[in-house]
Write a protein that holds these residues in place. Sequence first.
Motif, mmCIF file in Angstrom:
data_model
loop_
_atom_site.group_PDB
_atom_site.id
_atom_site.type_symbol
_atom_site.label_atom_id
_atom_site.label_comp_id
_atom_site.label_asym_id
_atom_site.label_seq_id
_atom_site.Cartn_x
_atom_site.Cartn_y
_atom_site.Cartn_z
ATOM 1 N N HIS A 246 0.824 -1.398 0.176
ATOM 2 C CA HIS A 246 -0.093 -0.067 -0.070
ATOM 3 C C HIS A 246 0.764 1.201 -0.006
ATOM 4 C CE1 HIS A 246 -3.711 -2.410 -0.043
ATOM 5 N NE2 HIS A 246 -2.933 -3.009 0.920
ATOM 6 N N CYS A 256 -7.154 1.074 -5.268
ATOM 7 C CA CYS A 256 -6.708 -0.069 -4.572
ATOM 8 C C CYS A 256 -7.853 -0.711 -3.524
ATOM 9 C CB CYS A 256 -5.504 0.256 -3.782
ATOM 10 S SG CYS A 256 -4.919 -0.936 -2.614
ATOM 11 N N CYS A 258 -7.914 -0.735 -0.587
ATOM 12 C CA CYS A 258 -7.723 -0.222 0.794
ATOM 13 C C CYS A 258 -8.353 1.364 0.656
ATOM 14 C CB CYS A 258 -6.105 0.211 0.995
ATOM 15 S SG CYS A 258 -5.382 1.450 0.209
ATOM 16 N N CYS A 263 -1.598 2.354 -5.417
ATOM 17 C CA CYS A 263 -0.860 1.312 -4.527
ATOM 18 C C CYS A 263 -0.077 0.258 -5.287
ATOM 19 C CB CYS A 263 -1.512 0.557 -3.332
ATOM 20 S SG CYS A 263 -2.297 1.843 -2.278
HETATM 21 ZN ZN LIG Z 1 -3.741 0.274 -1.129
#
Ligand SMILES: [Zn+2]
Length: 395
Positions: A246, A256, A258, A263
């Motif tokens: 990340h 991503c 996240c 990332c």
């Molecule tokens: Zn990420």
Amino acid sequence: MNFAMYVHPSDLRLANTRRVYRSLLAAGRSSRADLARRTGLSAVTTGKVVDQLIEGGLLEEVDLQSAPTGRTVSAPVMGRPPRVVCLSRRARFVAVQLGARECSLMSVSLGGQIDAPSRVSVPSPKRAELFLEAVAEAKDSVCPQQPLAVLVSVPGVLDERQNRVLFSPNLRWTEHAELLPALGRAWSAPVVAVQEVQSLALGHQAFGGAPESFLLIEFTDGVGGAVVTNGRLLESPFPMSGEIGHIRVPTVQRRCGCGNDGCLETLAGRPGLIETFRTSLRKPRATWQDVSNHVASSGVESWLRDTIEATGMVIAGAVNLLGLREVVAVGELTEMHPDVILRIEDAVRRHALCSRFAQVNCRAAPGRRILGLVAAATDRVLLPEPALVATRAAG
Ligand SMILES: [Zn+2]
């Protein structure tokens, strides 16, 4: 190890026991003489420790022919049937691997051998309750007896002290507070949960021959990292470290899991590799199999170079920050072709500061997650580490 640091004789005995046990975990099987040689303990001390461990049910002594395959070979002693010790094959752990595509449950021996018929895999569900229902159903076929511990490999950010997954971008259902305690209750055994990449680092170490300090990176659907310094996993004050996947690559805009954009894992993880391959080679329906077959036969082509360069730059950043010179890569990206790790190593060397005066090494290695889980259980449940005087004095 400096034994002068321990106060109590019992601590010394435990340290010796851990040494013998760890040596057997690495070797698979060993004669008593070889164990003494490898641990540096006297034959008498080794003999006592082995006898105690046999009495405690953790070790067994068997004929060489019936022992599990060892990784070291000892010369047979003429005239006597060779006897070796190995970790008990009767005592069991249950291992649970939580993954983005599937979750699997299996019974494993103390040495980390999987009992293949016990293995049950289920597609990764959407909710923790559904997974626990599947566990309840499979529980007895996986391990009908009470295991010594339930070992759980978890992706995402794990708080080991609280036995709870705090954040898992690709498996949100594992954040359920009751998930890990419920797995323990299913088999009435303690839970040993290990972050999945850290379990690979522990396995790499337990197998033997690992450097004292290294950065391990795993490339699968995501990209994760784990740091071992001076033989131990890096301890961070916050229950999160090694999240190398990340780290942002500025030129990349992909979203991503996240929630951020760009990332590293959006490039070097499996879905990212497929996407780059499809776009660059104008094969919009290419599958993962197509990608890996193509790389296996054609090596590192231009479409893969930016990904490798970005991976090398991010690794070089970690190497600069942590002062590490050994990088171990596990997983799909480096398994596709032997040139991949060489190209990554080249990029890391170009970008890492220490290359100006020392050598950074990158190696591909097989994943040994189950062995890592077993090693964690040894340290946390079977033979917890003795407290050090220094720690007590500081505390
Ligand atoms: Zn990420």
